[in-house]
Scaffold this active site. Structure first.
Site, short mmCIF file in Angstrom:
data_model
loop_
_atom_site.label_atom_id
_atom_site.label_comp_id
_atom_site.label_asym_id
_atom_site.label_seq_id
_atom_site.Cartn_x
_atom_site.Cartn_y
_atom_site.Cartn_z
N GLU A 39 -52.15 6.86 -32.88
CA GLU A 39 -52.62 6.24 -31.65
C GLU A 39 -51.87 4.92 -31.49
O GLU A 39 -51.83 4.12 -32.43
CB GLU A 39 -54.13 5.98 -31.72
CG GLU A 39 -54.69 5.38 -30.44
CD GLU A 39 -56.18 5.09 -30.52
OE1 GLU A 39 -56.70 4.48 -29.56
OE2 GLU A 39 -56.81 5.46 -31.53
N ARG A 265 -56.31 9.74 -48.20
CA ARG A 265 -55.60 8.63 -47.59
C ARG A 265 -55.09 7.70 -48.70
O ARG A 265 -55.53 7.78 -49.85
CB ARG A 265 -56.49 7.86 -46.61
CG ARG A 265 -57.69 7.17 -47.27
CD ARG A 265 -58.46 6.35 -46.26
NE ARG A 265 -57.67 5.19 -45.84
CZ ARG A 265 -58.07 4.33 -44.90
NH1 ARG A 265 -59.21 4.52 -44.26
NH2 ARG A 265 -57.33 3.30 -44.59
N LYS A 275 -56.74 -1.20 -39.43
CA LYS A 275 -56.04 -1.77 -38.28
C LYS A 275 -56.81 -2.96 -37.70
O LYS A 275 -56.21 -3.95 -37.27
CB LYS A 275 -55.86 -0.70 -37.20
CG LYS A 275 -54.68 0.23 -37.39
CD LYS A 275 -54.53 1.11 -36.16
CE LYS A 275 -53.35 2.06 -36.31
NZ LYS A 275 -53.21 2.93 -35.12
#
Length: 779
Positions: A39, A265, A275
């Site tokens: 994104e 992850r 983020k």
């Protein structure tokens, strides 16, 4: 198509097994199509690098295709700047997508039609509840949700409302489109999830064409299906989304359909990967921007000088698993060193110069000495000439006037070798009459030892690096270290920024040998005995050279790790774990460490519960009876258990130099006093570490030492304002950039003020005064 020149070998893993089974069964006509779907709402970090390497690497290995797709369905957070930066990062890592660049926003019309089909089949409805009402009726993990009063609206009404939503008739939040699934589903993702919401916001690609936007869980699986993706790989936080992924594809699409598979992850020690938190560090001026070399962003790592080869090597070593774990940052540093060791020519630089006069060397003579760029174990050729003159610089730490045992470097009357040069002997020490600081050494050289060997066969115990004082180049050198002092700062806590390492960026005025002027500015060097460095690609100029430290020559945090391993060994009675170089690099440091006994775990649990400290820290304390006693006594003098534990475990071992806690010349009360001076803001963390080293060497009372030496933080605005004004006046161009919106420069200005005050300026006050002064100058 994937660029096969980018080497990535993650080794056997369950994702490979899935692909190979599908190929053997002839599934998808034996095609392999993966995608990397970021994104565009921020810069990529090293966690994304693992996904990039995995998706592009697996596609290449099976002669498939990997798409780069931007899941750009949220107009309020996305920006073309992020799109460009992400493409730069993927290319920098060595991968290419050719014509396979896609955007979810290109599919808005198709997604809208899919939503219409769901409404027509009775599988979606328009809900007119408020966001708060929807949350309240969703239920909990133990209580089912309640159906919306609008759930049974007639299909015709739902179609009419949804089309009017698209036409812009309604305000934000008036209606949403929801899937009609099951409000009592155990997986809360399946309790009539939202598919569309109204957002009257300008989209960076579609402009104002749309005022309804699909939710991620609707757009993402359908984008995969539209692109004929065969294997949709994502990280474990999307595991609960898989059921909804399948529902959307099964009910809004026809075959062939993609399937989602989750892998672990990347959670890296001593940094944050959120983020939101990275954005907070940037916007609040804790770092200089998204490309700050201390950040785990790929832009930051690239500016620091890390190579894409080392990132790919690290991602391959980390491997792929089905469960999350933390990765020791030493493994990343190992990959970086391992790569640069073969690529970085060796040169000499002095980071903390101490002037040396060679008293018996001619004033104007220059002896150009031959020096190899490469050590013996690197099979490469190349050398340069370095100038030897009457005046040279050595590292200040390489001289001691009154050296302790086992200090073999330069001291009065002692002879040492200069790298590639001569033997020198110190004969005199010159000090500043006011401060007593050593400002110059007078030494004699032996002209018979040119090249570093004595014809009579005599030996010396130390070889020092050096540069000519007259012919070397001045340079600003930025010594970057780990961004946080705590191993896991990303735990859910309001004070995670308090774990920022105050020494993560230290700037020094250094001197570098002149050979670098003839090299490519992108050359990465090993500064002998120092570490790996390269010229900062943003700030370095011909008239102002700036070098960034990429990584230290050795793991400077190894003493902390060694201390933890020693405690673990005490707990278990087993040998300590191997280093990253020799261990199975796919395991984390926590996994390599032996398990404590049940009794010690019980004691650790009690310490953690009673004092509210991290469980791993509690295990380390509980594993050493003397350490546990020291902790409890220190806590009696200063009640902040977290601070006491942090200093006891992470800072004290550096100062102990092999001693036990009961052999130290100070006790728990003194450590508590030192920690309290940090906690109440009297002194900085940097000052406290220096005091701790002195305490471990000679004892004393921290409070008295602070008062006698004037080490307190500067908290008087009237004292700091002139320093702040001087710094801003010295960098007018950066002040203009800051006022123009480049607020990441706040970290630079704070660093300059800290440097001017010897690290004693209060950071929060400094930041406020800088903002005040910058506004005054602008007005």
């Amino acid at each position: 198509m994937t660029d096969r020149s980018a080497s990535f070998e993650p080794g056997p893993n369950f994702l490979r097994a899935i692909i190979e089974a599908d190929l053997e069964a002839g599934k998808y006509d034996k095609r392999v199509v993966t995608r990397f779907p970021p994104e565009p709402n921020g810069y990529l970090h090293i966690g994304h690098a693992k996904s990039i390497c995995l998706n592009f690497g697996l596609a290449a290995d099976y002669k498939g295709i990997c798409h780069l797709r931007f899941d750009d369905t949220n107009p309020e957070t996305e920006d073309p700047e992020y799109v460009e930066s992400i493409q730069n990062d993927v290319r920098w890592l060595g991968f290419e997508w050719d014509d396979k660049l896609f955007f979810a926003s290109d599919y808005f019309e198709q997604l809208y039609e899919c939503a219409i089909d769901l409404i027509k089949s009775g599988k979606a409805y328009v809900d007119s509840q408020s966001d708060e009402e929807i949350r309240d009726t969703r239920g909990t993990v133990t209580r089912p949700g309640r159906e919306s009063p609008y759930r049974d609206r007639p299909i015709a009404d739902n179609l009419d409302l949804f089309r009017r939503m698209r036409a812009g008739e309604f305000a934000d939040g008036t209606h949403v489109l929801r899937a009609r699934i099951d409000m009592s589903a155990p997986n809360m993702k399946m309790r009539d999830p939202l598919l569309y919401r109204i957002r009257h916001a300008h989209h960076y690609r579609t402009g104002d064409e749309w005022c309804i936007y699909p939710m991620y869980d609707f757009a993402h699986p359908l984008s995969d299906a539209i692109e004929n993706i065969t294997h949709s790989f994502c990280t474990l936080e999307f595991e609960n989304n898989r059921e909804l992924y399948d529902w959307v594809v099964d009910n809004a699409w026809t075959t062939p359909r993609p399937y989602q598979y989750e892998f672990n992850r990347l959670n890296l020690d001593y940094t944050v990967m959120s983020k939101r938190k990275l954005l907070q560090l940037v916007e609040e001026g804790y770092v200089s921007g998204w490309d700050d070399p201390r950040l785990p962003t790929l832009a930051g790592l690239r500016r620091r000088g890390v190579t894409p080869d080392s990132i790919r090597d690290f991602c391959a070593r980390v491997g792929v698993a089905r469960t999350d774990s933390r990765v020791d940052i030493a493994l990343l540093e190992y990959s970086i060193r391992n790569d640069l060791n073969q690529k970085a020519p060796r040169v000499m630089a002095v980071l903390d110069p101490l002037r040396v006069v060679i008293t018996n060397y001619p004033n104007d003579e220059v002896d150009w000495l031959n020096a190899s760029y490469w050590p013996h174990d690197v099979p490469r050729e190349g050398s340069r000439k370095i100038p030897f003159t009457k005046h040279i610089y050595i590292e200040r730490a390489d001289f001691m006037e009154d050296p302790p045992r086992k200090f073999f470097r330069l001291a009065p009357g002692r002879e040492v070798r200069l790298r590639y040069g001569y033997f020198i002997t110190c004969e005199d020490v010159v000090k500043d009459p006011r401060t007593g600081e050593i400002i110059e050494l007078h030494c004699r050289y032996d002209p018979e030892t040119r090249g570093g060997d004595a014809p009579d066969g005599r030996k010396v115990k130390a070889t020092l690096h050096w540069v000519s004082a007259d012919r070397s180049l001045p340079a600003e050198v930025r010594l970057y270290d780990r961004l946080f002092s705590d191993r896991n700062p990303e735990q859910e806590s309001d004070d995670w920024k308090s774990a920022l390492n105050p020494e993560s960026a230290v700037t020094v005025e250094a001197r570098i040998e002149p050979s670098i002027t003839n090299d490519d500015p992108a050359t990465r060097y090993q500064f002998e005995r120092q570490g790996y460095f390269w010229r900062d690609p943003v700030d370095s100029r011909d008239d102002h050279i700036v070098f960034n430290r990429i990584v230290t020559l050795r793991d400077t945090w190894a003493k902390v790790a060694a201390r933890e391993e020693r405690v673990a060994t005490t707990v278990t009675g087993k040998n300590k774990a191997p280093s990253p170089e020799s261990a199975d690099v796919t395991t984390t440091s926590a996994e390599r460490r032996s398990e404590p006994t049940r009794t010690q775990l019980s004691k650790a649990a009690e310490i953690s519960r009673r004092h509210g400290i991290d469980e791993e820290d509690a295990v380390l304390i509980a594993g050493d009876e003397k350490l546990a006693h020291f902790f409890e006594q220190a806590l009696a003098s200063h009640g902040n258990a977290t601070s006491i534990a942090n200093w006891l475990i992470h800072e004290l071992p550096r100062a102990m130099k092999g001693k036990r806690v009961d052999q130290l010349p100070f006790g728990p009360a003194e450590l508590a006093e030192l920690v309290s001076l940090v906690d109440d803001g009297t002194i900085s963390g940097r000052t406290a570490k220096e005091l701790l080293a002195r305490l471990a060497a000679e004892g004393g009372r921290p409070g008295e030492m602070v008062r006698e030496q004037g080490l307190s933080q500067v908290t008087d605005p009237s004292e700091l304002r002139p320093v702040v004004a001087s710094v801003i006046d010295r960098y007018p161009d950066k002040a203009v950039e800051f006022r123009g919106g480049k607020h990441g420069l706040m970290g630079f200005f704070v660093g300059q003020v800290m440097r001017e005050t010897g690290g004693k300026a209060n950071p929060e006050l400094t930041r406020d005064l800088l903002l005040e002064r910058l506004k005054e100058v602008a007005d």
